[in-house]
Design an enzyme around this catalytic site. Structure first.
Site, PDB file in Angstrom:
ATOM      1  N   ASP A  48      -5.902 -10.938  -6.390  1.00  0.00           N
ATOM      2  CA  ASP A  48      -6.899 -11.007  -7.463  1.00  0.00           C
ATOM      3  C   ASP A  48      -8.104 -10.107  -7.214  1.00  0.00           C
ATOM      4  O   ASP A  48      -8.876  -9.835  -8.135  1.00  0.00           O
ATOM      5  CB  ASP A  48      -7.341 -12.455  -7.697  1.00  0.00           C
ATOM      6  N   ASP A  94       0.851  -1.181   0.000  1.00  0.00           N
ATOM      7  CA  ASP A  94       0.000   0.000   0.000  1.00  0.00           C
ATOM      8  C   ASP A  94       0.897   1.245   0.000  1.00  0.00           C
ATOM      9  O   ASP A  94       1.856   1.322  -0.762  1.00  0.00           O
ATOM     10  CB  ASP A  94      -0.942  -0.063   1.211  1.00  0.00           C
ATOM     11  N   HIS A 124      -7.430  -6.307  -0.695  1.00  0.00           N
ATOM     12  CA  HIS A 124      -6.335  -5.341  -0.660  1.00  0.00           C
ATOM     13  C   HIS A 124      -5.301  -5.718   0.385  1.00  0.00           C
ATOM     14  O   HIS A 124      -4.095  -5.625   0.140  1.00  0.00           O
ATOM     15  CB  HIS A 124      -6.887  -3.943  -0.373  1.00  0.00           C
TER      16      HIS A 124
END
Length: 357
Positions: free
Chosen positions: A297, A168, A326
């Site tokens: 995915d 992230d 995520h």
């Protein structure tokens, strides 16, 4: 192209519907409650009692701390939390960096796998997150602050030969830190991350997930729904969310970090952070060390940045992690740790799983 592949697990990718749900729920909860700043301390520290259930949630490591001066803010040192496990003379040292609104708790199911492999593992909580001190003014946070914190810890521990695992917003932060101290780093693992070049407004459909989230945190400020993020972007249990991910944030004044970090992502190419990311992309283009680029995915937020990473790191291993949102460390932590170990020991040459076409 080099690919470390996983057997495919089909899953219907989530739409942006959950973002709308979060908006409705959060606005409803916060209706009529303004984020008024009365007399507040500039710095708050989450009491240790809020972390009392961490061992039963798989996070047993004793806290360690350094004190850093926030650049451009004050002379008051801020306490930064990290864990440092495994032998200091290990052949491999891993530095694990989180994004928002996560903290080192995100890596709890991966760390034991690394330790069993004999590695040294260092995981940091950025200022504003986890057990680190928290500035109550959102405007006090900056990309410079987060980068300086990483650099300070790495130099304090004199880490060498680092495999950096970046997720992230830990990606932009970690690469900026690497660029300023490249001799300490040997390998790079990029997971659901990107180097935002300031093109979000020019490509609004591609960046719809991020722009929606930015709009939400801008609207709600320090009352942004930290726990709801993990509910909708991972498979974490409510117990792990409430007593783990949500533990650092007992009230809204502790949430300035999560509320502001998404707003640091540049929207235009002339933003100072965009220029920093352009320099970081150029740095990676000249990076000679091994690299692994992985996306889950069900990822949506950082996918628009994947082509750039593939472009600047053409020799990197490429990975798709199945059945994960995520926060892929939460959803597929042990599997992901095993893949990283195999990447460290064998590069892209070991056939791990059936090839995805």
């Amino acid at each position: 192209m080099n690919r470390l592949s996983l057997s495919h697990v089909s899953a219907n990718p989530p739409s942006l519907t959950w973002l709308a749900v979060v908006v409705v729920v959060s606005v409803g909860l916060c209706a009529g409650v303004a984020d008024k700043k009365t007399t507040e301390p500039a710095i708050v520290r989450t009491p240790d009692s809020y972390f009392s259930r961490l061992p039963e949630l798989g996070y047993p490591w004793r806290p360690r701390y350094i004190h850093v001066l926030a650049p451009g803010l004050s002379t008051h040192p801020l306490r930064v939390h990290y864990i440092d496990e495994g032998p200091h003379n290990a052949t491999e040292t891993l530095l694990l960096l989180h994004g928002t609104p996560a903290w080192s708790f995100l890596y709890r199911s991966m760390i034991p796998v690394f330790l069993r492999a004999g590695y040294r593992v260092v995981a940091l909580d950025q200022i504003g997150f986890g057990r680190s001190d928290k500035l109550t003014d959102p405007g006090a946070y900056s990309h410079r602050l987060h980068v300086a914190t990483v650099i300070e810890l790495v130099r304090h521990l004199d880490l060498q030969g680092i495999t950096a695992v970046l997720h992230d917003l830990g990606g932009p932060t970690g690469v900026s830190a690497m660029r300023r101290d490249p001799g300490r780093y040997h390998r790079l693992v990029l997971l659901n991350t990107w180097l935002p070049q300031g093109d979000a407004l020019a490509r609004p459909l591609d960046h719809a997930a991020y722009l929606s989230w930015r709009g939400l945190v801008t609207l709600l400020g320090r009352r942004s729904p930290v726990n709801a993020v993990f509910k909708f972007a991972s498979d974490a249990s409510w117990t792990d969310i409430k007593w783990g991910y949500g533990a650092p944030f007992p009230s809204y004044i502790y949430q300035a970090g999560p509320s502001h970090w998404p707003r640091m992502i540049p929207l235009t190419p002339d933003d100072p952070v965009a220029r920093e990311m352009q320099a970081s992309a150029a740095f990676l283009q000249g990076w000679k060390g091994p690299a692994l680029i992985g996306y889950s995915d069900r990822e949506r937020f950082t996918i628009p940045g994947r082509p750039l990473l593939h472009h600047v790191l053409p020799a990197a291993c490429r990975l798709e992690v199945p059945d994960a949102g995520h926060f892929l460390q939460e959803d597929q932590g042990p599997l992901l740790a095993d893949i990283i170990i195999r990447f460290i020991t064998h590069g892209c040459h070991l056939q791990l799983y059936p090839i995805l076409d």
